[in-house]
Design a protein around this motif. Structure first.
Motif, PDB file in Angstrom:
ATOM      1  N   ALA A  99      35.516  37.373  41.129  1.00  0.00           N
ATOM      2  CA  ALA A  99      34.672  38.546  41.364  1.00  0.00           C
ATOM      3  C   ALA A  99      35.536  39.779  41.613  1.00  0.00           C
ATOM      4  O   ALA A  99      35.292  40.849  41.035  1.00  0.00           O
ATOM      5  CB  ALA A  99      33.734  38.304  42.537  1.00  0.00           C
ATOM      6  N   ALA A 100      36.546  39.631  42.431  1.00  0.00           N
ATOM      7  CA  ALA A 100      37.436  40.753  42.721  1.00  0.00           C
ATOM      8  C   ALA A 100      38.198  41.197  41.477  1.00  0.00           C
ATOM      9  O   ALA A 100      38.367  42.390  41.230  1.00  0.00           O
ATOM     10  CB  ALA A 100      38.411  40.377  43.837  1.00  0.00           C
ATOM     11  N   ALA A 101      38.632  40.243  40.681  1.00  0.00           N
ATOM     12  CA  ALA A 101      39.413  40.562  39.487  1.00  0.00           C
ATOM     13  C   ALA A 101      38.576  41.233  38.404  1.00  0.00           C
ATOM     14  O   ALA A 101      39.093  42.021  37.613  1.00  0.00           O
ATOM     15  CB  ALA A 101      40.046  39.290  38.925  1.00  0.00           C
ATOM     16  N   THR A 102      37.286  40.939  38.364  1.00  0.00           N
ATOM     17  CA  THR A 102      36.436  41.455  37.290  1.00  0.00           C
ATOM     18  C   THR A 102      35.509  42.590  37.725  1.00  0.00           C
ATOM     19  O   THR A 102      34.897  43.241  36.884  1.00  0.00           O
ATOM     20  CB  THR A 102      35.581  40.331  36.690  1.00  0.00           C
ATOM     21  N   GLY A 103      35.369  42.785  39.027  1.00  0.00           N
ATOM     22  CA  GLY A 103      34.504  43.846  39.520  1.00  0.00           C
ATOM     23  C   GLY A 103      33.024  43.508  39.479  1.00  0.00           C
ATOM     24  O   GLY A 103      32.184  44.400  39.526  1.00  0.00           O
ATOM     25  N   VAL A 104      32.699  42.220  39.381  1.00  0.00           N
ATOM     26  CA  VAL A 104      31.298  41.809  39.435  1.00  0.00           C
ATOM     27  C   VAL A 104      31.098  40.955  40.678  1.00  0.00           C
ATOM     28  O   VAL A 104      32.050  40.390  41.214  1.00  0.00           O
ATOM     29  CB  VAL A 104      30.855  41.037  38.167  1.00  0.00           C
ATOM     30  N   SER A 105      29.881  40.856  41.106  1.00  0.00           N
ATOM     31  CA  SER A 105      29.610  40.096  42.319  1.00  0.00           C
ATOM     32  C   SER A 105      29.641  38.592  42.046  1.00  0.00           C
ATOM     33  O   SER A 105      29.486  38.148  40.907  1.00  0.00           O
ATOM     34  CB  SER A 105      28.235  40.478  42.881  1.00  0.00           C
ATOM     35  N   THR A 106      29.804  37.829  43.108  1.00  0.00           N
ATOM     36  CA  THR A 106      29.760  36.373  42.968  1.00  0.00           C
ATOM     37  C   THR A 106      28.372  35.926  42.501  1.00  0.00           C
ATOM     38  O   THR A 106      28.245  34.976  41.742  1.00  0.00           O
ATOM     39  CB  THR A 106      30.118  35.667  44.296  1.00  0.00           C
ATOM     40  N   GLY A 116      41.141  32.165  31.810  1.00  0.00           N
ATOM     41  CA  GLY A 116      40.493  32.820  30.685  1.00  0.00           C
ATOM     42  C   GLY A 116      39.089  33.322  30.971  1.00  0.00           C
ATOM     43  O   GLY A 116      38.543  34.125  30.211  1.00  0.00           O
ATOM     44  N   VAL A 117      38.501  32.869  32.066  1.00  0.00           N
ATOM     45  CA  VAL A 117      37.132  33.267  32.387  1.00  0.00           C
ATOM     46  C   VAL A 117      37.067  34.762  32.723  1.00  0.00           C
ATOM     47  O   VAL A 117      36.087  35.426  32.389  1.00  0.00           O
ATOM     48  CB  VAL A 117      36.559  32.392  33.525  1.00  0.00           C
ATOM     49  N   ALA A 118      38.101  35.296  33.309  1.00  0.00           N
ATOM     50  CA  ALA A 118      38.102  36.731  33.637  1.00  0.00           C
ATOM     51  C   ALA A 118      37.980  37.558  32.361  1.00  0.00           C
ATOM     52  O   ALA A 118      37.232  38.549  32.319  1.00  0.00           O
ATOM     53  CB  ALA A 118      39.365  37.107  34.407  1.00  0.00           C
ATOM     54  N   SER A 119      38.660  37.155  31.332  1.00  0.00           N
ATOM     55  CA  SER A 119      38.572  37.851  30.047  1.00  0.00           C
ATOM     56  C   SER A 119      37.158  37.750  29.481  1.00  0.00           C
ATOM     57  O   SER A 119      36.609  38.715  28.949  1.00  0.00           O
ATOM     58  CB  SER A 119      39.581  37.249  29.074  1.00  0.00           C
ATOM     59  N   ARG A 120      36.551  36.608  29.616  1.00  0.00           N
ATOM     60  CA  ARG A 120      35.189  36.394  29.120  1.00  0.00           C
ATOM     61  C   ARG A 120      34.197  37.270  29.883  1.00  0.00           C
ATOM     62  O   ARG A 120      33.287  37.853  29.289  1.00  0.00           O
ATOM     63  CB  ARG A 120      34.830  34.912  29.251  1.00  0.00           C
ATOM     64  N   VAL A 121      34.362  37.352  31.197  1.00  0.00           N
ATOM     65  CA  VAL A 121      33.496  38.223  32.000  1.00  0.00           C
ATOM     66  C   VAL A 121      33.685  39.674  31.549  1.00  0.00           C
ATOM     67  O   VAL A 121      32.715  40.422  31.415  1.00  0.00           O
ATOM     68  CB  VAL A 121      33.779  38.066  33.508  1.00  0.00           C
TER      69      VAL A 121
END
Length: 134
Positions: free
Chosen positions: A7-14, A42-47
């Motif tokens: 969440a912190a890495a992507t800027g979206v909430s949990t 790789g999930v951060a890239s997908r988000v």
């Protein structure tokens, strides 16, 4: 990485990440022995892709279709092109609607500036907003 780190890495909430997972946009993460979700790097890239696609006006359903094509080993470029072409058409149609609304509002404001409130009758609610004839 744990859900809070993602969440912190992507800027979206949990909560958003859990929603994406429930909707099938994110693969189910592995779980630690204590039940905590553990996501692959790789999930951060997908988000990031999901968020960028939403910003471009794609729906979650559209995005799921793009992800499914990629997961099937296909390059989704032509599908994305088609989706974006459709979105552009929708945006242009909406711009025309808004231009018509703007002209109508300007006309009503012009009318409003010239009206004498003393001429309003109880039969018509307001002369500023034209009412269709019955």
């Amino acid at each position: 990485m744990r859900i809070g780190d993602l969440a912190a890495a992507t800027g979206v909430s949990t909560q958003t990440l859990r929603f994406y997972e429930r909707e099938g946009l994110l693969p189910a993460p592995s779980r630690q022995s204590n039940g905590y979700r553990v996501y692959d790097d790789g999930v951060a890239s997908r988000v990031g892709f999901i968020r960028a696609a939403q910003t471009a006006g794609l729906t979650l359903s559209d995005i799921a279709g793009v992800l499914a094509l990629r997961e099937d080993g296909q390059a989704p470029c032509s599908h994305v092109h088609s989706l974006l072409t459709g979105k552009l058409g929708e945006v242009r149609a909406r711009q025309q609607e808004l231009a018509r609304l703007e002209r109508a509002l300007v006309g009503m404001l012009t009318t409003s500036s010239a009206l004498d409130p003393a001429t309003c009758s109880e039969r018509s609610i307001c002369h500023v907003i034209p009412q269709p004839l019955p």
